[in-house]
Design a protein around this motif. Structure first.
Motif, PDB file in Angstrom:
ATOM      1  N   THR B 217      63.198  -2.889  30.410  1.00 55.13           N
ATOM      2  CA  THR B 217      61.841  -2.588  29.675  1.00 55.13           C
ATOM      3  C   THR B 217      61.353  -1.675  30.308  1.00 55.13           C
ATOM      4  O   THR B 217      61.834  -1.509  31.524  1.00 55.13           O
ATOM      5  CB  THR B 217      61.048  -4.108  29.657  1.00 55.13           C
ATOM      6  OG1 THR B 217      60.541  -4.172  30.976  1.00 55.13           O
ATOM      7  CG2 THR B 217      61.867  -5.257  29.031  1.00 55.13           C
ATOM      8  N   ALA B 220      60.126  -3.480  33.853  1.00 59.38           N
ATOM      9  CA  ALA B 220      61.272  -4.127  34.795  1.00 59.38           C
ATOM     10  C   ALA B 220      62.403  -4.292  34.271  1.00 59.38           C
ATOM     11  O   ALA B 220      62.542  -4.128  32.972  1.00 59.38           O
ATOM     12  CB  ALA B 220      60.513  -5.455  34.927  1.00 59.38           C
ATOM     13  N   ILE B 221      63.574  -4.113  34.854  1.00 55.74           N
ATOM     14  CA  ILE B 221      64.942  -4.104  34.349  1.00 55.74           C
ATOM     15  C   ILE B 221      65.553  -5.384  35.100  1.00 55.74           C
ATOM     16  O   ILE B 221      65.436  -5.571  36.112  1.00 55.74           O
ATOM     17  CB  ILE B 221      65.608  -3.062  35.085  1.00 55.74           C
ATOM     18  CG1 ILE B 221      64.865  -1.650  34.080  1.00 55.74           C
ATOM     19  CG2 ILE B 221      67.060  -2.952  34.541  1.00 55.74           C
ATOM     20  CD1 ILE B 221      65.397  -0.452  34.662  1.00 55.74           C
ATOM     21  N   ARG B 235      61.794  -4.484  39.622  1.00 56.78           N
ATOM     22  CA  ARG B 235      60.305  -3.666  38.909  1.00 56.78           C
ATOM     23  C   ARG B 235      60.278  -2.024  39.194  1.00 56.78           C
ATOM     24  O   ARG B 235      60.678  -1.808  40.272  1.00 56.78           O
ATOM     25  CB  ARG B 235      59.077  -4.579  39.870  1.00 56.78           C
ATOM     26  CG  ARG B 235      59.251  -5.946  39.222  1.00 56.78           C
ATOM     27  CD  ARG B 235      58.321  -7.110  39.906  1.00 56.78           C
ATOM     28  NE  ARG B 235      58.952  -6.830  41.319  1.00 56.78           N
ATOM     29  CZ  ARG B 235      58.173  -6.910  42.449  1.00 56.78           C
ATOM     30  NH1 ARG B 235      56.940  -7.141  42.367  1.00 56.78           N
ATOM     31  NH2 ARG B 235      59.156  -7.002  43.635  1.00 56.78           N
TER      32      ARG B 235
END
Lengths: 315, 367
Positions: B217, B220-221, B235
């Motif tokens: 996203t 954040a991943i 983050r």
């Protein structure tokens, strides 16, 4: 906090006991049930204005594909994790007979008020769980033997829907091609497949999740759960072969309504539903904590097998 | 299946390398278009790293002595054929007339396999998915995942690093390895995956479940390691590190995009987490350990994963490594380890039982 709370949420009365479909409850005048509620609703009505679909849509962040964007850290408020049914406060979950009234069991006595159970008004639509008689008896046994039986005590994975309203936040990761939810408690994790994965290949604690958008509601069918997970600390359970249908509906940028319909003809006389709002953690510094509790329960589970046990003979 | 996939990747990568040489003077977009592969991207323009990936490989973390960094095709064939022969022989039906294995088991010579099975057949190949191919990185068959220091081995400890190792050894010496749950390895306690699988750095565990899921996203991943469902939340943005005393498992990670490369910087790693485990380069992080990871998608089927370990407190030099992540077709499973961890209980129970037997024998001897 400088951020403004969305007014649309205040207009909506989320009532776990209101059996009407969600769409009706969100768009119609709230149902009036009691004097108190009438008074509260009166306050809400003062700010009521006609809600157009466009106004509602404008409130909700959306992904590139136009779906509500649920990315972020969410948490349930309230006391459903203690007992999803309506309950008064009580001294402890584990009790023993006392000379006058029951008193907290010896194992939890040292916790005092920290171990006491706060009251809750319940999240079960209709008030109580429609257990079949045998299942109701099992629930009562579970409650009696909470210390031995509750999977949370051993840091076991929480299953669905319990993961949602544990007293821990969870984070939704959500792009248009993938959805995953990671829970602070026990690092529990689910991927929600957006393409039908077929029958679950194996049973698991968190089950297999298949999600589809129904308008603005994300509907997730969960099956393939082992059935060992509980629903709360009060012994409520669903048993093997349960299907849970979750519905995630954003009603503003920071609020969503969570519903889970629970279906298992071996345990319940009919499908039933829990419903509660979920709240986004709007602190810009909010982050999921780490609660890898496996190491926290090693003394409880294996302490008696130490070379030199530190608590008596252990159990 | 994984062999076919890797062969295909090898071919594709080889073609890419040749193209890269020919088109070196041209800007990157043209090169990508010419090769026919276009970086998949998310709506915000960032490269799409999502999906399921595996870093299983038979290339070890540390380079064996006397071997060059890049293997010859003959060496690759011999190593991969050797692995296939081992798998084939392990799949053969057991001789029903065979006797009991000798005390200590029958060792195969594969140290990780022997450690896991005890040479007594605890696991056979049905359960094992260790990676049957040499790691191909940038088209090169690699003899080790560590590429720096140039000998492919862990950098030397500083005197402070040596002192800390000695201190830990001295502390552990007071225990027998079966005395307490805390004396057992993290994986046996269902705390983490084998070795350095959960990361950082995220390295193969050389046994099974070397699988990851990435969901991406803008803010954040998420990287989930299948084994023990460990989730790293990366983050994005300017790092706001945790206070020094907060050192979670998997550390505190922050991400940023450097062109099309996802750069992850991690600090505050738990003092008991083993980094580069499943190798003789394993070590415990200090309060100053910093791991920088770089993920770059290079094709539909492969992602380049680079890591740098930087800790001047315990290491005299940096350590750098490169690992191919291959796309994994198929679903990941829930690795609910703790919920059925009969092993840890029985390991401890066995030790207590053995101690009791020895006590009884000693008493009988005294009589």
């Amino acid at each position: 906090m400088s951020r403004r709370w969305p007014t649309t949420d205040r207009r909506r009365t989320l009532d776990a006991f209101d059996p009407r479909p969600l769409e009706q409850r969100l768009t119609n005048t709230p149902r009036l049930r009691s004097t108190t509620r009438t008074a509260l609703t009166g306050v809400a009505l003062l700010v009521l204005a006609p809600l157009t679909a466009a106004a509602q849509a404008g409130e909700i962040p959306r992904t590139a594909a136009g779906h509500p964007d649920m990315n972020g850290i969410w948490q349930a408020l309230g006391n459903a994790h203690w007992d999803i049914e309506p309950h008064t406060a009580r001294p402890a979950l584990a009790m023993q007979p006392g000379p006058v009234v029951p008193v907290p069991a010896t194992e939890v006595l040292a916790l005092g008020a920290v171990g006491s159970v706060p009251s809750g008004y319940g999240v079960v639509v209709g008030g109580s769980i429609p257990y079949l008689p045998d299942a109701a008896a099992t629930r009562d046994e579970n409650r009696e033997q909470w210390l031995e039986r509750d999977p949370e005590i051993k840091c076991y994975l929480p299953g669905v829907p319990r993961a949602t309203y544990m007293p821990f936040p969870f984070q939704i990761f959500h792009s248009d091609a993938h959805v995953a939810i990671t829970y602070e408690y026990a690092s529990a994790f689910r991927e929600i497949y957006l393409e039908d994965p077929g029958e679950p290949q194996v049973d698991s604690w968190m089950g297999q999740s298949y999600g589809q958008w129904d308008g603005d509601t994300f509907v997730v069918r969960v099956d393939g759960m082992l059935g060992d997970a509980w629903l709360d600390r009060a012994g409520n359970f669903t048993g093997y072969g349960t299907t849970v249908t979750e519905r995630y509906t954003m009603i503003g940028p920071d609020h969503l309504v969570y519903e889970a319909e629970i279906e298992n003809p071996e345990t319940f006389s009919e499908p039933w539903t829990i419903r509660m709002p979920l709240y986004r953690n709007i602190d810009p510094n909010a982050r999921l904590g780490q609660f890898k509790c496996v190491e926290f329960v090693e003394e409880l589970m294996y302490g008696h097998l130490r070379k030199n046990p530190i608590r008596g003979t252990g159990s | 299946m994984s062999r076919d996939r890797s062969r295909k990747s090898l071919g594709a990568l080889g073609a890419l390398v040749i193209l890269a040489c020919i088109l070196a003077v041209l800007p990157t977009p043209s090169a990508a278009q010419s090769s026919g592969w276009v970086m998949p991207r998310l709506p915000d323009g960032t490269p799409d790293l999502q999906g399921n990936w595996s870093n299983a490989t038979m290339t070890p973390i540390v380079r064996p002595p006397g071997v060059a960094e890049i293997l010859t095709s003959e060496q690759v064939s011999a190593l991969e054929q050797g692995r296939q022969d081992f798998i084939t022989s392990d799949y053969e039906d057991s001789d029903p007339e065979r006797g009991a294995p000798p005390v200590g088991g029958e060792l195969t010579g594969d140290p990780i396999f022997d450690a896991a099975t005890g040479g007594t057949g605890g696991y056979n190949q049905f359960f094992v998915d260790a990676g049957d191919n040499i790691a191909i990185y940038d088209g090169e068959p690699r003899s080790s995942l560590i590429v720096y220091p140039e000998d492919g081995r862990r950098a030397a400890f500083t005197p402070e690093g040596e002192r800390r190792v000695a201190e830990r050894v001295a502390f552990n010496r007071q225990f027998n390895q079966y005395d307490n749950p805390e004396n057992r390895p993290l994986a046996e306690r269902c705390m983490m995956s084998f070795g350095s699988n959960g990361g950082p750095p995220m390295l193969p565990n050389y046994f099974y479940n070397n699988n990851y899921t990435i969901v991406q996203t803008p803010d954040a991943i998420m990287i989930m390691t299948e084994m023990v469902h460990d989730v790293r939340v990366i983050r994005m943005g300017e790092p706001r590190p945790l206070p020094e005393h907060m050192r979670p498992w998997l550390g505190d990670s922050w991400g940023r995009w450097d062109g099309d490369t996802l750069v992850i910087e991690t600090t505050n790693i738990h003092p008991q987490q083993v980094l580069m485990g499943m190798s003789n380069a394993s070590f415990y992080p200090s309060e100053d350990t910093r791991v920088i990871e770089r993920l770059t998608r290079v094709s539909d089927d492969q992602m380049n994963y680079e890591f740098t370990i930087d800790d001047p407190t315990i290491f005299a030099d940096q350590i750098r490594g490169e690992v191919p992540f291959n796309r994994l077709d198929g679903l990941l499973y829930e690795y609910a380890c703790h919920e059925a961890n009969y092993a840890l209980e029985n390991v401890l129970r066995g030790a207590r039982s053995q101690e009791e037997r020895e006590r009884n024998e000693n008493q009988q001897d005294r009589r």
